[in-house]
Design an enzyme around this catalytic site. Structure first.
Site, PDB file in Angstrom:
ATOM      1  N   HIS A 144      50.492  56.821  81.004  1.00  0.00           N
ATOM      2  CA  HIS A 144      51.355  56.158  80.038  1.00  0.00           C
ATOM      3  C   HIS A 144      52.420  57.114  79.523  1.00  0.00           C
ATOM      4  CE1 HIS A 144      48.411  58.303  77.572  1.00  0.00           C
ATOM      5  NE2 HIS A 144      49.338  58.332  76.619  1.00  0.00           N
ATOM      6  N   HIS A 164      57.648  61.600  78.054  1.00  0.00           N
ATOM      7  CA  HIS A 164      57.123  62.090  79.325  1.00  0.00           C
ATOM      8  C   HIS A 164      55.819  61.375  79.655  1.00  0.00           C
ATOM      9  CE1 HIS A 164      54.948  64.553  76.344  1.00  0.00           C
ATOM     10  NE2 HIS A 164      53.959  64.522  77.222  1.00  0.00           N
TER      11      HIS A 164
END
Length: 231
Positions: free
Chosen positions: A174, A86
């Site tokens: 990220h 995620h």
């Protein structure tokens, strides 16, 4: 009652309820979590909460991950693949159970103006949590940064309403790919170029992780709330 008066009353109630002291600390056993240590004590009635975009990996991603893990192992680093991939849009905060519903309602209302988009990531980067208990290998977003910031502003607004920590000042968006217990920042950075070569020299060309940001999610304890963005 005017809207301003209701809002002030709501904030006073929120502050009062969040400061209630009816919790029971529990000891943390790191052996039950692959050596990981919780960054805050588990307390009854408190729910760890964070907001994120999920990523569903494709077949060539799995192949690349195998190469990354084997390359890291050659440098003496045993990395564990991230189970649920995620992209985080909030810090992990603590919510009282009875504030889950108003919290998620606030998120839903704020996200009504957000439209779905796509972002991509292709550069590896090393991260370490604030407690220095875990080191992560992540892949940083290259395109879509502005749209992600727009969503963070909505999430931060809800966090502020509940007097919770907002996201980082200058976030490095990220997807964490793998991790290890402890602070191995220096060791991982020493072989970062070799790991980046795995990404850049993928058999089908340089690898780009494409993330369809169509549905924001909020995980609080064992509950997951979904917020589809407008097309």
């Amino acid at each position: 009652m005017t809207m301003i008066a209701r809002r002030k009353r709501s904030l006073r109630v929120t502050k009062c309820m969040l400061q209630r002291d009816d919790v029971e600390p529990q000891a943390e056993d790191s052996s039950l979590h692959d050596g990981r240590v919780r960054s805050f004590k588990h307390e009854r009635g408190n729910w760890a909460t964070y907001v994120y975009f999920p990523y569903q990996p494709e077949e060539k991603f799995e192949e690349m991950m195998e190469d990354l893990l084997s390359t890291a192992a050659a440098f003496g680093l045993a990395l564990t693949p991230q189970e649920e991939l995620h992209l985080s849009l909030s810090q992990t905060v603590v919510l009282r159970h009875h504030w889950i519903q108003p919290f998620t309602q606030s998120l839903k209302a704020g996200l009504a103006c957000c439209k779905r988009f796509v972002c991509s990531a292709d550069r590896l980067k090393v991260y370490c949590n604030a407690e220095k208990t875990r080191t992560f290998l992540g892949i940083e977003v290259a395109n879509g940064h502005a749209q992600l910031l727009d969503v963070v502003r909505v999430v931060d607004k809800t966090m502020t309403e509940f007097r919770l920590d907002t996201f980082y000042q200058d976030p490095s968006f990220h997807v964490s790919l793998a991790w290890c217990v402890g602070d191995f920042t220096v060791q991982l950075r020493q072989c970062l170029q070799e790991l980046q070569n795995v990404v850049d020299n993928h058999e089908e060309g340089p690898y780009h992780l494409w993330l369809d940001c169509a549905e924001l999610r909020c995980r609080t304890g064992n509950k997951t709330f979904q917020f589809p963005l407008a097309p």
